[in-house]
Write an enzyme that holds these catalytic residues in place. Sequence first.
Site, PDB file in Angstrom:
ATOM      1  N   ASP A 161       4.040  -6.263  36.809  1.00  0.00           N
ATOM      2  CA  ASP A 161       3.417  -4.967  36.582  1.00  0.00           C
ATOM      3  C   ASP A 161       2.546  -4.629  37.797  1.00  0.00           C
ATOM      4  O   ASP A 161       2.292  -5.497  38.649  1.00  0.00           O
ATOM      5  CB  ASP A 161       2.575  -5.042  35.300  1.00  0.00           C
ATOM      6  CG  ASP A 161       2.030  -3.685  34.899  1.00  0.00           C
ATOM      7  OD1 ASP A 161       2.702  -2.670  35.143  1.00  0.00           O
ATOM      8  OD2 ASP A 161       0.916  -3.652  34.337  1.00  0.00           O
ATOM      9  N   ASP A 183      -0.474  -7.671  32.550  1.00  0.00           N
ATOM     10  CA  ASP A 183      -1.872  -7.740  32.110  1.00  0.00           C
ATOM     11  C   ASP A 183      -2.052  -7.289  30.677  1.00  0.00           C
ATOM     12  O   ASP A 183      -3.167  -7.317  30.161  1.00  0.00           O
ATOM     13  CB  ASP A 183      -2.759  -6.889  33.024  1.00  0.00           C
ATOM     14  CG  ASP A 183      -2.522  -5.402  32.818  1.00  0.00           C
ATOM     15  OD1 ASP A 183      -1.355  -4.963  32.953  1.00  0.00           O
ATOM     16  OD2 ASP A 183      -3.487  -4.671  32.521  1.00  0.00           O
ATOM     17  N   ASP A 216      -0.516  -1.784  37.780  1.00  0.00           N
ATOM     18  CA  ASP A 216      -1.905  -1.518  37.405  1.00  0.00           C
ATOM     19  C   ASP A 216      -2.452  -2.664  36.568  1.00  0.00           C
ATOM     20  O   ASP A 216      -1.868  -3.038  35.542  1.00  0.00           O
ATOM     21  CB  ASP A 216      -1.996  -0.204  36.619  1.00  0.00           C
ATOM     22  CG  ASP A 216      -1.679   1.006  37.485  1.00  0.00           C
ATOM     23  OD1 ASP A 216      -2.151   1.052  38.625  1.00  0.00           O
ATOM     24  OD2 ASP A 216      -0.936   1.896  37.020  1.00  0.00           O
TER      25      ASP A 216
END
Length: 268
Positions: A17, A213, A19
């Site tokens: 990922d 995250d 962000d």
Amino acid sequence: MTEELTQRRPVHTWLTDMDGVLVHEEDPIPGAAEFIQALKDSGSRYLLLTNNSIFTPRDLRARLLGSGIDVPEDAIWTSALATARFLAEQRPGGSAYLVGESGLITAMHDEGFVMTDRDPDYVVLGETRTYSFEQITKAIRLVDAGARFIATNPDPTGPSRQGLMPATGSMAAMISTATGRSPYFVGKPNPLMMRSALNRLEAHSETTVMVGDRMDTDIIAGLEAGLRTVLVSTGSTRPDRVPDFPYRPTLVVESVADLVPIVKERAE
């Protein structure tokens, strides 16, 4: 713990990922540039996955480069690209009414779709920083009239320097409430997003690791696609919240900086 990630199966491919893993808005997360460089040096295949449908891969490359992270365009896979690819396979040369920005518009054009608000095959909802009441009203009327409802991702909010902003999932809920029709979400946690990324790399789930995250998007998407998963602690899901979920990642680390020696070790 690292042995749990690598002991039984080799790692040939990395999906990650953006962000919360590599950047916070425009600010690089320590170790992100070194992680990407380690992937390049090791010869590992890798792809950055993002549910953000606002930007094109070229835009995202420029933003990452401004943060000191050098990733080529073809190593970035967005929910807009996955959505456009999926719809092109479903209905080649179809038509769509789009709510979104350049990332989604460009992806749909490149797949041969006609953009129209006159009896479109699909209403495709993406992310934008400037949702308008007029756009949402038109989308509601078209879906109510029979257009198939597609959304690039289910994220209810997105980050900004001022705080949370409503995102695609929140707007999709508004349209669903008005029409009684739910969208098909293409982006994470739909395993379709993961499988389209694996196909792009000609990679196999058995030898691929997903780094994210968020437990409710990145990690579950990786699990459902048969990948090993790594949760970093620099984004949405705090490590102390992991036990609250009925599933767990293969590995939890502080940040991608902790993965640099693993990438190098696997290469050797």
